[in-house]
Scaffold this motif. Structure first.
Motif, mmCIF file in Angstrom:
data_model
loop_
_atom_site.group_PDB
_atom_site.id
_atom_site.type_symbol
_atom_site.label_atom_id
_atom_site.label_comp_id
_atom_site.label_asym_id
_atom_site.label_seq_id
_atom_site.Cartn_x
_atom_site.Cartn_y
_atom_site.Cartn_z
ATOM 1 N N GLN A 87 -19.445 -27.989 -13.675
ATOM 2 C CA GLN A 87 -18.104 -27.855 -13.112
ATOM 3 C C GLN A 87 -17.274 -26.974 -14.025
ATOM 4 O OE1 GLN A 87 -16.979 -29.258 -10.123
ATOM 5 N NE2 GLN A 87 -15.129 -28.041 -10.466
ATOM 6 N N ALA A 88 -16.613 -25.990 -13.428
ATOM 7 C CA ALA A 88 -15.777 -25.081 -14.229
ATOM 8 C C ALA A 88 -14.416 -24.941 -13.568
ATOM 9 C CB ALA A 88 -16.452 -23.726 -14.349
ATOM 10 N N PHE A 89 -13.385 -24.814 -14.394
ATOM 11 C CA PHE A 89 -12.034 -24.595 -13.898
ATOM 12 C C PHE A 89 -11.440 -23.386 -14.600
ATOM 13 C CE2 PHE A 89 -12.711 -29.213 -13.712
ATOM 14 C CZ PHE A 89 -12.367 -29.489 -12.399
ATOM 15 N N SER A 90 -10.603 -22.643 -13.870
ATOM 16 C CA SER A 90 -9.754 -21.655 -14.536
ATOM 17 C C SER A 90 -8.327 -21.945 -14.108
ATOM 18 C CB SER A 90 -10.181 -20.237 -14.185
ATOM 19 O OG SER A 90 -9.904 -19.987 -12.834
ATOM 20 N N TYR A 91 -7.395 -21.652 -15.009
ATOM 21 C CA TYR A 91 -6.003 -22.061 -14.792
ATOM 22 C C TYR A 91 -5.059 -20.872 -14.864
ATOM 23 C CZ TYR A 91 -8.318 -26.401 -16.073
ATOM 24 O OH TYR A 91 -9.201 -27.458 -16.148
ATOM 25 N N ARG B 81 -6.871 -22.063 -20.530
ATOM 26 C CA ARG B 81 -7.205 -20.980 -19.597
ATOM 27 C C ARG B 81 -8.455 -21.281 -18.779
ATOM 28 N NH1 ARG B 81 -2.948 -20.472 -20.400
ATOM 29 N NH2 ARG B 81 -1.757 -18.928 -21.558
ATOM 30 N N GLN B 82 -9.477 -21.790 -19.455
ATOM 31 C CA GLN B 82 -10.729 -22.136 -18.768
ATOM 32 C C GLN B 82 -11.294 -23.405 -19.382
ATOM 33 O OE1 GLN B 82 -13.587 -18.880 -18.813
ATOM 34 N NE2 GLN B 82 -11.987 -17.422 -18.278
ATOM 35 N N PHE B 83 -12.004 -24.152 -18.557
ATOM 36 C CA PHE B 83 -12.591 -25.416 -19.016
ATOM 37 C C PHE B 83 -13.798 -25.677 -18.130
ATOM 38 C CE2 PHE B 83 -11.774 -30.301 -18.695
ATOM 39 C CZ PHE B 83 -12.785 -30.577 -19.601
ATOM 40 N N GLY B 111 -3.975 -9.441 -24.012
ATOM 41 C CA GLY B 111 -2.826 -9.579 -24.914
ATOM 42 C C GLY B 111 -2.610 -10.988 -25.443
ATOM 43 N N GLU B 112 -3.549 -11.887 -25.180
ATOM 44 C CA GLU B 112 -3.398 -13.259 -25.667
ATOM 45 C C GLU B 112 -4.416 -13.552 -26.766
ATOM 46 O OE1 GLU B 112 -1.766 -16.401 -22.473
ATOM 47 O OE2 GLU B 112 -3.856 -15.833 -22.154
ATOM 48 N N LYS B 113 -3.982 -14.332 -27.738
ATOM 49 C CA LYS B 113 -4.914 -14.804 -28.781
ATOM 50 C C LYS B 113 -5.500 -16.128 -28.296
ATOM 51 C CE LYS B 113 -3.011 -12.315 -32.545
ATOM 52 N NZ LYS B 113 -3.911 -11.468 -33.323
ATOM 53 N N LYS B 129 -23.891 -36.315 -22.961
ATOM 54 C CA LYS B 129 -23.718 -36.487 -21.522
ATOM 55 C C LYS B 129 -23.149 -35.226 -20.895
ATOM 56 C CE LYS B 129 -25.028 -40.770 -21.826
ATOM 57 N NZ LYS B 129 -26.306 -41.184 -21.239
ATOM 58 N N LEU B 130 -22.234 -34.610 -21.586
ATOM 59 C CA LEU B 130 -21.628 -33.370 -21.114
ATOM 60 C C LEU B 130 -21.614 -32.363 -22.249
ATOM 61 C CD1 LEU B 130 -20.362 -35.253 -18.858
ATOM 62 C CD2 LEU B 130 -18.357 -33.831 -19.026
ATOM 63 N N ALA B 131 -21.947 -31.117 -21.901
ATOM 64 C CA ALA B 131 -21.821 -30.026 -22.859
ATOM 65 C C ALA B 131 -20.843 -29.046 -22.235
ATOM 66 C CB ALA B 131 -23.173 -29.376 -23.096
ATOM 67 N N GLY B 132 -19.722 -28.851 -22.886
ATOM 68 C CA GLY B 132 -18.677 -28.060 -22.262
ATOM 69 C C GLY B 132 -18.144 -26.953 -23.130
ATOM 70 N N GLU B 133 -17.206 -26.239 -22.548
ATOM 71 C CA GLU B 133 -16.587 -25.115 -23.232
ATOM 72 C C GLU B 133 -15.157 -24.982 -22.726
ATOM 73 O OE1 GLU B 133 -19.091 -21.378 -23.740
ATOM 74 O OE2 GLU B 133 -17.325 -20.593 -22.690
ATOM 75 N N ALA B 134 -14.260 -24.506 -23.581
ATOM 76 C CA ALA B 134 -12.885 -24.247 -23.134
ATOM 77 C C ALA B 134 -12.353 -23.012 -23.823
ATOM 78 C CB ALA B 134 -11.991 -25.449 -23.448
#
Lengths: 146, 140
Positions: A87-91, B81-83, B111-113, B129-134
């Protein structure tokens, strides 16, 4: 095997309201302590119109569909064989209580692994608010165990 | 909330972990209502058994919601921004989920850090259980 002709399929748009009570309930269950999720005054003081919807809430809005499993019906997939793979989200903008969100879901890809023993459905949902502004998107990958 | 800056972070820095209470049948029932995921396989043992499971198990979005809370405990949600996450194993009754995360990249886009975080939700035995990224935008 799922017919690959469904790649590109778009479901009818769904418009749903973001409810304050649901957001408070969600915050309670996840132990969310930041007041912007439960206290409207705090949310307003932080610059939001009302209570803020948490990062995964777009997925819950999709489930407001009176036929939440319509996509799998169309694809002919048995619900007992599916697993949520990714599952992926962008905001882009915050979603707040009182917003009316329109969701548009589209099948992006269907592919298989292990000689068809596992099939993957990738579906993307874009979300816009009552002002026509894009608030974000949600992409899910569903695994079908054949 | 004190503002975190990109300059103050280094690749490898870890976020303060978050450990959630043990997942019970009540947790699953309440999360079904709150999240809108009414799939009975998570709340009705008869349905779970018919599907070949030994018992009900957590909605995948439950530990992902925990990860979401873990992120917003660290930085305001407006900077997210992303998850994303992969559901690598089923989360069972009795699991106590701990969310961890670390900075894996510092980058600039539009233009964003930003910092890219690697996220994990694991149970008390250390099973992921979960491997994620943001991707989180921060002040310089």
């Amino acid at each position: 095997m799922i017919d690959r002709k469904h790649v590109g399929l778009e479901l009818d748009p769904l418009t749903v309201e973001v409810e304050k009570g649901r957001l408070r309930f969600f915050a309670k269950v996840t132990g969310q302590s930041d007041p912007v999720y439960v206290d409207e005054d705090a949310a307003k003081a932080a610059g939001y119109r009302s209570l803020l919807a948490p990062p995964t809430f777009l997925f819950s809005l999709e489930l407001e569909n009176p036929e939440p499993f319509k996509l799998f019906e169309i694809l002919g997939v048995d619900l007992n064989r599916i697993l949520h793979g990714e599952q992926a989200f962008s905001y882009e903008r915050p979603v707040c209580a009182g917003d009316t969100i329109t969701l548009r879901q589209r099948v992006m890809d269907i592919f298989d692994k292990k000689d068809g023993a596992l099939e993957f459905i990738v579906a993307n949902t874009t979300a816009t608010n009552q002002r026509g502004e894009k608030v974000g998107s949600a992409t899910k990958t569903v695994v079908v165990r054949n | 909330m004190s503002a975190i800056t990109q300059d103050s972070l280094n690749v490898g820095d870890e976020l303060p972990p978050l450990t959630m209470p043990e997942i019970t049948r009540t947790t699953l029932a309440l999360f079904a209502g709150a999240s809108g995921d009414h799939n009975p396989i998570h709340i009705d043992i008869d349905v779970a058994r018919k599907a070949g499971m030994t018992d009900v198990f957590a909605q995948g979005m439950l530990p992902m919601a925990y990860l979401g809370r873990f992120l917003t405990d660290w930085a305001p949600q407006a900077s997210l921004r992303q998850f994303s996450s992969r559901f690598t194993a089923i989360t069972d009754l009795g699991d106590r989920i701990t969310c961890t995360g670390k900075v894996v990249e510092k980058l600039e886009r539009d233009g964003e850090k930003l910092v890219r975080l690697e996220l994990t939700a694991a149970n008390q035995s250390g099973d992921t259980k979960l491997a994620g990224e943001a991707l989180v935008a921060l002040d310089a």
